[in-house]
Design a protein around this motif. Sequence first.
Motif, mmCIF file in Angstrom:
data_model
loop_
_atom_site.group_PDB
_atom_site.id
_atom_site.type_symbol
_atom_site.label_atom_id
_atom_site.label_comp_id
_atom_site.label_asym_id
_atom_site.label_seq_id
_atom_site.Cartn_x
_atom_site.Cartn_y
_atom_site.Cartn_z
ATOM 1 N N GLN A 98 0.829 -1.204 0.000
ATOM 2 C CA GLN A 98 0.000 0.000 0.000
ATOM 3 C C GLN A 98 0.866 1.256 0.000
ATOM 4 O O GLN A 98 0.573 2.230 -0.702
ATOM 5 C CB GLN A 98 -0.924 -0.020 1.211
ATOM 6 N N THR A 106 4.052 1.817 -9.397
ATOM 7 C CA THR A 106 3.120 0.759 -9.764
ATOM 8 C C THR A 106 3.669 -0.618 -9.400
ATOM 9 O O THR A 106 4.860 -0.787 -9.139
ATOM 10 C CB THR A 106 2.815 0.800 -11.268
ATOM 11 N N SER A 108 2.634 -5.122 -9.976
ATOM 12 C CA SER A 108 1.807 -6.177 -10.560
ATOM 13 C C SER A 108 2.218 -7.500 -9.938
ATOM 14 O O SER A 108 3.155 -7.557 -9.130
ATOM 15 C CB SER A 108 1.965 -6.210 -12.085
ATOM 16 N N ASP A 123 -8.155 -11.838 -4.422
ATOM 17 C CA ASP A 123 -9.358 -11.062 -4.140
ATOM 18 C C ASP A 123 -9.880 -11.360 -2.745
ATOM 19 O O ASP A 123 -10.356 -10.471 -2.031
ATOM 20 C CB ASP A 123 -10.426 -11.368 -5.191
ATOM 21 N N GLY A 126 -8.361 -9.299 -0.276
ATOM 22 C CA GLY A 126 -8.593 -7.870 -0.475
ATOM 23 C C GLY A 126 -7.427 -7.134 -1.095
ATOM 24 O O GLY A 126 -7.265 -5.921 -0.884
ATOM 25 N N THR A 128 -6.634 -7.172 -4.588
ATOM 26 C CA THR A 128 -6.751 -7.001 -6.040
ATOM 27 C C THR A 128 -6.440 -5.584 -6.497
ATOM 28 O O THR A 128 -5.727 -5.375 -7.486
ATOM 29 C CB THR A 128 -8.156 -7.405 -6.514
ATOM 30 N N ASP A 129 -6.946 -4.595 -5.806
ATOM 31 C CA ASP A 129 -6.791 -3.209 -6.246
ATOM 32 C C ASP A 129 -5.356 -2.692 -6.126
ATOM 33 O O ASP A 129 -5.045 -1.613 -6.646
ATOM 34 C CB ASP A 129 -7.724 -2.294 -5.450
ATOM 35 N N LEU A 130 -4.489 -3.442 -5.461
ATOM 36 C CA LEU A 130 -3.097 -3.001 -5.331
ATOM 37 C C LEU A 130 -2.304 -3.224 -6.613
ATOM 38 O O LEU A 130 -1.266 -2.583 -6.822
ATOM 39 C CB LEU A 130 -2.401 -3.762 -4.194
ATOM 40 N N GLN A 132 -1.809 -3.505 -10.844
ATOM 41 C CA GLN A 132 -2.368 -3.071 -12.124
ATOM 42 C C GLN A 132 -2.542 -4.240 -13.091
ATOM 43 O O GLN A 132 -3.250 -4.125 -14.103
ATOM 44 C CB GLN A 132 -1.524 -1.965 -12.748
ATOM 45 N N ARG A 133 -1.930 -5.376 -12.764
ATOM 46 C CA ARG A 133 -2.147 -6.589 -13.555
ATOM 47 C C ARG A 133 -1.795 -7.808 -12.699
ATOM 48 O O ARG A 133 -0.832 -7.772 -11.923
ATOM 49 C CB ARG A 133 -1.285 -6.575 -14.817
#
Length: 217
Positions: A98, A106, A108, A123, A126, A128-130, A132-133
């Motif tokens: 984070q 960035t 991935s 997911d 929690g 997933t949003d961290l 970009q791929r």
Amino acid sequence: MRLKVSHIVWDWNGTLLDDNKAVLAAANEVCAGFGRPAITWDEWREVYARPMKLSYEKILGRELGEEDWARVDKLYHERYDLQLHTCGLAMGVPDGLQAWGASGRTQSLLSMWFHAQLVLTIDGFGLTDLFQRVDGLQSAVGGGSKAEHLALHLQAQQLDPADVVMIGDVVDDADAARAVGAQCVLVTTGAMSRTALQATGFPVTDSVPDALSLLAD
């Protein structure tokens, strides 16, 4: 000296996910299936290699044909899946990730674990949003090298390998990074010994926070 990079490619198993006990249980399921006594974690680390078939040939004391390898893969992953609920995140996760994202850089994730399960598990934590791929293994049987997958992973994101560091826990992560021209930092939290990791010539640390501390602000 700190590494100047703008993107991290994270490994999953043994790096961000603390799954050593599940890995050992799964490896011993293979041993039982082939009539071999159970092994210890130190014994597993001693034989761990890529492609993974080499590890099991050492453990089982025999060459493995395609049918044998498919059986090994099935035994391993069925037991691993049963143990997955016991696994937690590694020290420093997700806080370190984070903080990296908050700095404007960035990240991935690239794993040799099956893609569908990888996505669901990330997911579930929690995370997933961290990223970009997220890329996992698309084939039905695993155990191969990560190098080609890393090249495709970077191409899909239009990343210059010179701006990338791979953070993982096995020599295959280092080999993949070197093959594409990226940097690498290794952690001792997974399936390979410090001695084996140090032989790659890349920095070796004991945790995710320690790995992140080697990256320039």
